[in-house]
Enzyme design. Sequence first.
Site, short mmCIF file in Angstrom:
data_model
loop_
_atom_site.label_atom_id
_atom_site.label_comp_id
_atom_site.label_asym_id
_atom_site.label_seq_id
_atom_site.Cartn_x
_atom_site.Cartn_y
_atom_site.Cartn_z
N PRO A 10 0.82 -1.11 -0.35
CA PRO A 10 -0.11 -0.03 -0.03
C PRO A 10 0.83 1.30 -0.08
CG PRO A 10 0.03 -1.13 2.26
CD PRO A 10 0.68 -2.04 1.26
N ASN A 11 0.12 2.43 -0.72
CA ASN A 11 0.82 3.65 -0.88
C ASN A 11 2.12 3.74 -1.63
OD1 ASN A 11 -1.19 4.91 0.87
ND2 ASN A 11 -0.21 3.82 2.36
N TYR A 23 11.51 8.22 0.88
CA TYR A 23 11.32 7.29 -0.14
C TYR A 23 11.85 7.54 -1.41
CZ TYR A 23 7.99 5.49 3.46
OH TYR A 23 7.30 5.03 4.53
N ASN A 72 7.86 -6.04 -0.90
CA ASN A 72 7.83 -4.66 -0.28
C ASN A 72 6.20 -4.67 0.48
OD1 ASN A 72 7.71 -2.50 1.27
ND2 ASN A 72 8.88 -1.19 -0.34
N ALA A 75 3.31 -0.68 4.65
CA ALA A 75 2.64 -0.95 6.05
C ALA A 75 2.14 -2.10 6.76
CB ALA A 75 1.54 0.24 5.99
N GLU A 96 12.23 -9.91 1.17
CA GLU A 96 11.56 -8.75 1.77
C GLU A 96 12.46 -7.69 1.51
OE1 GLU A 96 11.07 -9.05 5.99
OE2 GLU A 96 10.03 -7.01 5.95
N HIS A 98 12.82 -3.15 1.62
CA HIS A 98 12.28 -1.83 1.88
C HIS A 98 13.00 -0.76 1.32
CE1 HIS A 98 9.47 -3.69 4.76
NE2 HIS A 98 10.28 -4.44 5.02
N ARG A 105 13.87 4.19 11.95
CA ARG A 105 12.54 4.58 11.84
C ARG A 105 11.74 4.47 13.11
NH1 ARG A 105 9.47 4.36 6.61
NH2 ARG A 105 8.31 6.33 7.48
C1 DQA Z 1 8.40 0.65 3.70
C2 DQA Z 1 8.52 1.09 5.17
C3 DQA Z 1 7.26 0.71 6.01
O1 DQA Z 1 7.31 1.08 7.11
C4 DQA Z 1 6.24 1.80 5.36
O2 DQA Z 1 4.83 1.57 5.95
C5 DQA Z 1 5.92 1.72 3.85
C6 DQA Z 1 7.04 1.69 2.92
C7 DQA Z 1 9.63 1.11 2.84
O3 DQA Z 1 9.68 0.66 1.74
O4 DQA Z 1 10.58 1.68 3.39
O5 DQA Z 1 4.97 2.27 3.11
O6 DQA Z 1 7.95 -0.65 3.52
#
Ligand code: DQA
Length: 146
Positions: A10-11, A23, A72, A75, A96, A98, A105
Amino acid sequence: MNKVLVIHGPNLGLLGSRQPEIYGHFTLDEINGRLRERANDLGVELEDFQSDHEGQIVEKIGQTDAQFIVINPAAYTHTSVAIADALAARDIPAIEVHLSNIYKREEFRHKSMVSPYVLGQITGLGEDSYVLALEAAVRILKRKTS
Ligand code: DQA
């Protein structure tokens, strides 16, 4: 030809304009384009998939015919038993990734529900996290078949 499925949670569709100081400035299309080029060089098929919906990600993992998953979970990393279970249910190796370093963080980001079900985690290297995961996936798949 081996297929690597790259899942964006998401996002991540908002990359480019979403908190670029965290990001980066690349859009998701640009990241997918870079991955596709690298996949071509390495001789693997690449499928990319983005969803803001947990159930759609679970279904994608459950139905994929890919030999490797780069994920990835965004959240959902920190909350999703369902995505962790989906990875555990399939006998498909996964990495996985990120963009940001989740351990640098907020405290709630330090816990990953999916980490126990993947080979490893690459965190904090921006879009290179994905590229390195793809390169590792290809090495692992080659080792398997040779
Ligand atoms: C993320 C890190 C997560 O904590 C966050 O909610 C994201 C992106 C990253 O790629 O750094 O949406 O997965």
